[in-house]
Every structure is written in structure tokens, then in C-alpha cells.
Design a protein around this motif. Structure first.
Motif, PDB file in Angstrom:
ATOM      1  N   VAL A   5     -14.206 -56.084 -29.011  1.00 60.50           N
ATOM      2  CA  VAL A   5     -13.371 -55.137 -28.722  1.00 60.50           C
ATOM      3  C   VAL A   5     -12.000 -54.880 -29.753  1.00 60.50           C
ATOM      4  O   VAL A   5     -11.728 -53.757 -30.191  1.00 60.50           O
ATOM      5  CB  VAL A   5     -12.592 -55.377 -27.426  1.00 60.50           C
ATOM      6  CG1 VAL A   5     -11.356 -54.421 -27.278  1.00 60.50           C
ATOM      7  CG2 VAL A   5     -13.483 -55.350 -26.341  1.00 60.50           C
ATOM      8  N   LEU A   6     -11.444 -56.038 -30.318  1.00 62.64           N
ATOM      9  CA  LEU A   6     -10.273 -56.084 -31.187  1.00 62.64           C
ATOM     10  C   LEU A   6     -10.815 -55.470 -32.488  1.00 62.64           C
ATOM     11  O   LEU A   6      -9.930 -54.819 -33.061  1.00 62.64           O
ATOM     12  CB  LEU A   6      -9.774 -57.392 -31.226  1.00 62.64           C
ATOM     13  CG  LEU A   6      -8.977 -58.182 -30.211  1.00 62.64           C
ATOM     14  CD1 LEU A   6      -8.755 -59.537 -30.440  1.00 62.64           C
ATOM     15  CD2 LEU A   6      -7.550 -57.286 -30.093  1.00 62.64           C
ATOM     16  N   ARG A   7     -11.937 -55.844 -33.095  1.00 67.19           N
ATOM     17  CA  ARG A   7     -12.293 -55.393 -34.304  1.00 67.19           C
ATOM     18  C   ARG A   7     -12.742 -53.610 -34.324  1.00 67.19           C
ATOM     19  O   ARG A   7     -12.372 -53.207 -35.206  1.00 67.19           O
ATOM     20  CB  ARG A   7     -13.355 -56.333 -34.705  1.00 67.19           C
ATOM     21  CG  ARG A   7     -13.122 -57.564 -35.138  1.00 67.19           C
ATOM     22  CD  ARG A   7     -14.473 -58.364 -35.648  1.00 67.19           C
ATOM     23  NE  ARG A   7     -14.846 -57.733 -36.918  1.00 67.19           N
ATOM     24  CZ  ARG A   7     -16.034 -58.234 -37.639  1.00 67.19           C
ATOM     25  NH1 ARG A   7     -17.116 -59.009 -37.045  1.00 67.19           N
ATOM     26  NH2 ARG A   7     -16.205 -57.746 -38.944  1.00 67.19           N
ATOM     27  N   GLN A   8     -13.192 -53.488 -33.418  1.00 70.61           N
ATOM     28  CA  GLN A   8     -13.517 -52.100 -33.127  1.00 70.61           C
ATOM     29  C   GLN A   8     -12.302 -51.305 -33.086  1.00 70.61           C
ATOM     30  O   GLN A   8     -12.325 -49.998 -33.949  1.00 70.61           O
ATOM     31  CB  GLN A   8     -14.357 -51.833 -31.947  1.00 70.61           C
ATOM     32  CG  GLN A   8     -14.727 -50.286 -31.663  1.00 70.61           C
ATOM     33  CD  GLN A   8     -15.619 -50.191 -30.506  1.00 70.61           C
ATOM     34  OE1 GLN A   8     -16.094 -51.071 -29.852  1.00 70.61           O
ATOM     35  NE2 GLN A   8     -16.246 -48.878 -30.452  1.00 70.61           N
ATOM     36  N   VAL A   9     -11.566 -51.484 -32.247  1.00 64.09           N
ATOM     37  CA  VAL A   9     -10.101 -50.776 -32.257  1.00 64.09           C
ATOM     38  C   VAL A   9      -9.299 -50.853 -33.340  1.00 64.09           C
ATOM     39  O   VAL A   9      -8.780 -49.830 -34.015  1.00 64.09           O
ATOM     40  CB  VAL A   9      -9.182 -51.048 -30.986  1.00 64.09           C
ATOM     41  CG1 VAL A   9      -8.022 -50.336 -30.861  1.00 64.09           C
ATOM     42  CG2 VAL A   9     -10.104 -51.028 -29.626  1.00 64.09           C
ATOM     43  N   ARG A  10      -9.202 -52.110 -34.122  1.00 67.81           N
ATOM     44  CA  ARG A  10      -8.599 -52.423 -35.370  1.00 67.81           C
ATOM     45  C   ARG A  10      -9.272 -51.343 -36.409  1.00 67.81           C
ATOM     46  O   ARG A  10      -8.620 -50.851 -37.210  1.00 67.81           O
ATOM     47  CB  ARG A  10      -8.398 -53.721 -35.769  1.00 67.81           C
ATOM     48  CG  ARG A  10      -7.556 -54.038 -36.852  1.00 67.81           C
ATOM     49  CD  ARG A  10      -8.243 -53.651 -38.301  1.00 67.81           C
ATOM     50  NE  ARG A  10      -9.601 -54.408 -38.450  1.00 67.81           N
ATOM     51  CZ  ARG A  10      -9.637 -55.593 -39.030  1.00 67.81           C
ATOM     52  NH1 ARG A  10      -8.755 -56.122 -39.525  1.00 67.81           N
ATOM     53  NH2 ARG A  10     -10.965 -56.053 -39.268  1.00 67.81           N
ATOM     54  N   ASP A  11     -10.504 -51.304 -36.592  1.00 68.64           N
ATOM     55  CA  ASP A  11     -11.382 -50.506 -37.424  1.00 68.64           C
ATOM     56  C   ASP A  11     -11.187 -49.093 -37.331  1.00 68.64           C
ATOM     57  O   ASP A  11     -11.442 -48.444 -38.292  1.00 68.64           O
ATOM     58  CB  ASP A  11     -12.750 -51.184 -37.644  1.00 68.64           C
ATOM     59  CG  ASP A  11     -13.065 -52.619 -38.021  1.00 68.64           C
ATOM     60  OD1 ASP A  11     -11.964 -52.996 -38.657  1.00 68.64           O
ATOM     61  OD2 ASP A  11     -14.153 -53.282 -37.907  1.00 68.64           O
ATOM     62  N   LEU A  12     -10.933 -48.514 -35.984  1.00 71.27           N
ATOM     63  CA  LEU A  12     -10.918 -47.372 -36.195  1.00 71.27           C
ATOM     64  C   LEU A  12      -9.619 -46.808 -36.867  1.00 71.27           C
ATOM     65  O   LEU A  12      -9.641 -45.634 -37.365  1.00 71.27           O
ATOM     66  CB  LEU A  12     -10.594 -46.807 -34.777  1.00 71.27           C
ATOM     67  CG  LEU A  12     -11.852 -46.983 -33.783  1.00 71.27           C
ATOM     68  CD1 LEU A  12     -11.250 -46.711 -32.021  1.00 71.27           C
ATOM     69  CD2 LEU A  12     -12.877 -45.903 -34.074  1.00 71.27           C
ATOM     70  N   GLY A  13      -8.511 -47.627 -36.862  1.00 68.91           N
ATOM     71  CA  GLY A  13      -7.556 -47.046 -37.920  1.00 68.91           C
ATOM     72  C   GLY A  13      -6.578 -46.148 -36.867  1.00 68.91           C
ATOM     73  O   GLY A  13      -6.735 -45.878 -35.969  1.00 68.91           O
ATOM     74  N   GLU A  14      -5.552 -45.895 -37.782  1.00 70.63           N
ATOM     75  CA  GLU A  14      -4.670 -44.575 -37.113  1.00 70.63           C
ATOM     76  C   GLU A  14      -5.305 -43.128 -37.000  1.00 70.63           C
ATOM     77  O   GLU A  14      -6.355 -43.147 -37.758  1.00 70.63           O
ATOM     78  CB  GLU A  14      -3.329 -44.252 -38.001  1.00 70.63           C
ATOM     79  CG  GLU A  14      -2.543 -45.491 -38.061  1.00 70.63           C
ATOM     80  CD  GLU A  14      -1.510 -45.423 -38.836  1.00 70.63           C
ATOM     81  OE1 GLU A  14      -1.182 -44.471 -39.855  1.00 70.63           O
ATOM     82  OE2 GLU A  14      -0.318 -46.429 -38.896  1.00 70.63           O
ATOM     83  N   PRO A  15      -4.838 -42.443 -35.869  1.00 71.68           N
ATOM     84  CA  PRO A  15      -4.050 -42.553 -35.065  1.00 71.68           C
ATOM     85  C   PRO A  15      -4.113 -43.489 -33.751  1.00 71.68           C
ATOM     86  O   PRO A  15      -3.394 -43.325 -32.899  1.00 71.68           O
ATOM     87  CB  PRO A  15      -3.732 -41.191 -34.575  1.00 71.68           C
ATOM     88  CG  PRO A  15      -5.006 -40.592 -34.536  1.00 71.68           C
ATOM     89  CD  PRO A  15      -5.749 -41.217 -35.735  1.00 71.68           C
ATOM     90  N   HIS A  16      -5.251 -44.044 -33.712  1.00 75.58           N
ATOM     91  CA  HIS A  16      -5.821 -44.809 -32.423  1.00 75.58           C
ATOM     92  C   HIS A  16      -4.917 -46.034 -32.330  1.00 75.58           C
ATOM     93  O   HIS A  16      -4.507 -46.898 -33.309  1.00 75.58           O
ATOM     94  CB  HIS A  16      -7.264 -45.264 -32.729  1.00 75.58           C
ATOM     95  CG  HIS A  16      -8.042 -44.109 -33.036  1.00 75.58           C
ATOM     96  ND1 HIS A  16      -8.349 -43.140 -32.136  1.00 75.58           N
ATOM     97  CD2 HIS A  16      -8.657 -43.601 -34.225  1.00 75.58           C
ATOM     98  CE1 HIS A  16      -9.083 -41.991 -32.802  1.00 75.58           C
ATOM     99  NE2 HIS A  16      -9.240 -42.453 -33.985  1.00 75.58           N
ATOM    100  N   PHE A  17      -4.524 -46.643 -31.026  1.00 79.59           N
ATOM    101  CA  PHE A  17      -3.746 -47.808 -31.002  1.00 79.59           C
ATOM    102  C   PHE A  17      -3.774 -48.152 -29.597  1.00 79.59           C
ATOM    103  O   PHE A  17      -4.530 -47.780 -28.570  1.00 79.59           O
ATOM    104  CB  PHE A  17      -2.258 -47.356 -31.067  1.00 79.59           C
ATOM    105  CG  PHE A  17      -1.788 -46.365 -30.018  1.00 79.59           C
ATOM    106  CD1 PHE A  17      -1.075 -46.868 -28.925  1.00 79.59           C
ATOM    107  CD2 PHE A  17      -1.946 -44.912 -30.052  1.00 79.59           C
ATOM    108  CE1 PHE A  17      -0.596 -46.023 -28.021  1.00 79.59           C
ATOM    109  CE2 PHE A  17      -1.404 -44.089 -28.878  1.00 79.59           C
ATOM    110  CZ  PHE A  17      -0.823 -44.812 -27.951  1.00 79.59           C
ATOM    111  N   THR A  18      -3.369 -49.303 -29.211  1.00 78.28           N
ATOM    112  CA  THR A  18      -3.068 -50.077 -27.899  1.00 78.28           C
ATOM    113  C   THR A  18      -1.599 -50.429 -27.843  1.00 78.28           C
ATOM    114  O   THR A  18      -0.954 -50.610 -28.818  1.00 78.28           O
ATOM    115  CB  THR A  18      -4.101 -51.084 -27.886  1.00 78.28           C
ATOM    116  OG1 THR A  18      -3.635 -51.654 -26.394  1.00 78.28           O
ATOM    117  CG2 THR A  18      -3.556 -52.409 -28.904  1.00 78.28           C
ATOM    118  N   VAL A  19      -0.988 -49.973 -26.589  1.00 76.24           N
ATOM    119  CA  VAL A  19       0.227 -50.821 -26.131  1.00 76.24           C
ATOM    120  C   VAL A  19      -0.224 -52.306 -25.880  1.00 76.24           C
ATOM    121  O   VAL A  19      -1.265 -52.762 -25.588  1.00 76.24           O
ATOM    122  CB  VAL A  19       1.056 -50.214 -25.311  1.00 76.24           C
ATOM    123  CG1 VAL A  19       1.393 -48.900 -25.640  1.00 76.24           C
ATOM    124  CG2 VAL A  19       0.186 -50.133 -23.781  1.00 76.24           C
TER     125      VAL A  19
END
Length: 272
Positions: A49-63
């Protein structure tokens, strides 16, 4: 952005995450993914999960959620983190681990969009705070988490006291109370006092306390405040606040709220 896609607590449930993204035909080039925090812990695939969201880059994010901060404390080997967590160990032991964790600590605790009039937070907002005060408090906490005294913050992060935020508190005490507001609160009083031990049953609130969103400052009256954290509450929408934690990691559902220019709707997948 064509669509803003808000998704509730993942907690390492990568497979359900993929099925939900497929269902809504997520396009990272034209959509913005806005996650409600607690990406990690218990679901078994937190690193993916972490790697996938991190690899998406901006503008995608989590609080940031309380489980995310617990992972960061585990990373810092805080003495209160005693029980070995295999899921966290896999993150720390991976070659990408340090970079993923550094990305995580740079995520916001509060996201707001004036044009959409939407706010996203993991747990809640102090009933005394208008939008300007909430923004100032979030900026302060984000600065501490991202700053050179991050280790001092972690050393002071855990604890239920003080029971309310006050501006005159010492820096790291204030940071702890801000952490409890943004990432742990469910029930509160109008004076900002938090109750952090309750199981979260909406029908059995602690005596003298209410769900924080029933006390929300009137400055948020024409906004939608989106949050997670409260799996016992589940998917909840009262017209002003929207809870997206529908208990995926407990066998419930994973919930997304999709916001387009002329349409807003919910999509869910079973988590089994």
C-alpha cells in the motif's frame, strides 16, 4: 483534476484497494487520490500500500492517521513500542523502507480545498476551531513531524493528557494534544476536552461527551468534512461530515467518495 477520490482507512488491505480502484476506473493522470489515513497495520500488505501510493506521486496523498504515526514511532524505536510488529518489520527491512517512511512523515494531517469546500482529516477537528485556527494547528503539527526535532516529537507523542489543546502549552505537549485531535479523537465536549478511551459506540457516548462532529465550529457549516478512524461508526453521512472508515480490515467494506464537478457519490467493495 477530473475527479477527487476520497478513500477510507486501508490498514494494509491492498487487495481490496485494488478492487476498489478497478471498480471506479481510477486514472492517476486525471484523478486525485485523497486517502483518509491509516494506510498501515493489520491487513498484511502495508508495504505494498505504502509503495503504491508513494509511487503515484503528486497530486495524490494521504493524511496521517494514528497507525501511520505508530509506524513512524516504531521506525524511531520508541521505547513504548515494545511488541514486535511483523508487518512493520517488513517495511523497515525492505530496501525502499527508509524512503517510503520519509515520504510518509511528509504527508499532511489536514487537507482543505477552498474551491471544493472539502476538508480531509483522519479523526476530527477541535470544536473550538474555525478554519483558520484548524489550519494553523495543522501547519504547526506538520512542521514538527517533518522537522529536525522529529525524534523529540516521537518521544512525546504518546499519552491521553492533557485532555484538551491550549495554545500556551509547551511545544511538544501541544504537539501531543494536536496529534490526539487530528488522529485519535471521537468524542469531545464543546470546550475541546477529549475522551480517548471509549470504544466508539455512537449509541453509548461517554457521559457529558458527544461525537466531535455534532459540536463542529459553525465556520465549517458550508463545508464537507471527510474523516476515517471510526470503524464502529462506519460509513456515515449527516450532510456536513462524512466518515469513510467502514471497517475493511475487520471484514467490512472499503469505501470511496467520488467528487466530480456535477456529481458526488459513494462506491464500496466487500473486504471479506
Amino acid at each position: 483534476m477530473r475527479r477527487h477520490i476520497f478513500i477510507g482507512d486501508l490498514q494494509g488491505c491492498w487487495d481490496a484497494f485494488q478492487r476498489l480502484l478497478d471498480r471506479i476506473a481510477f486514472d492517476p493522470a486525471s484523478d486525485r487520490l485523497c486517502l483518509a489515513g491509516d494506510l498501515v497495520n493489520r491487513g498484511g500488505k502495508s508495504l505494498k500500500v505504502l509503495r503504491q501510493v508513494r509511487d503515484l506521486g503528486e497530486p495524490h496523498f494521504t493524511v496521517l492517521g494514528n497507525h501511520d504515526l505508530h509506524l513512524l514511532a516504531y521506525w524511531q524505536n520508541h521505547p513504548r513500542v515494545r511488541k514486535k510488529n511483523p508487518e512493520f518489520e517488513r517495511i523497515l527491512g525492505h530496501a525502499e523502507g527508509p524512503r517510503v517512511l520519509d515520504w510518509l512523515r511528509r504527508q499532511p494531517v489536514l487537507w482543505t480545498d477552498d474551491a471544493l469546500r472539502i476538508a480531509l482529516v483522519h479523526a476530527g477537528i477541535d470544536p473550538r476551531w474555525d478554519r483558520a485556527q484548524a489550519r494553523a494547528c495543522a501547519d504547526e503539527l506538520e512542521g514538527v513531524i517533518r522537522g529536525p526535532k522529529f525524534d523529540r516529537f516521537i518521544d512525546n507523542m504518546y499519552g491521553n493528557r492533557p485532555v484538551r489543546w491550549k495554545p500556551e502549552q509547551k511545544r511538544f505537549v501541544r504537539a501531543r494534544t494536536l496529534t490526539n485531535v487530528f488522529t485519535r479523537m471521537r468524542f469531545a465536549r464543546s470546550d475541546g476536552k477529549l475522551e480517548l478511551k471509549s470504544s466508539g459506540d455512537l449509541n453509548k457516548p461517554p457521559k457529558g461527551y458527544q461525537p466531535w462532529f455534532e459540536l463542529i465550529h459553525p465556520d465549517w457549516s458550508d463545508w464537507t468534512v471527510v474523516f476515517g478512524h471510526w470503524s464502529m461508526l462506519g460509513h456515515y453521512d449527516n450532510g456536513q461530515v462524512l466518515c469513510l472508515d467502514s471497517g475493511c480490515v475487520w471484514g467490512g467494506r472499503l469505501t470511496a467518495w467520488i467528487v466530480e464537478a456535477d456529481r458526488r457519490w459513494i462506491e464500496q467493495v466487500d473486504c471479506g
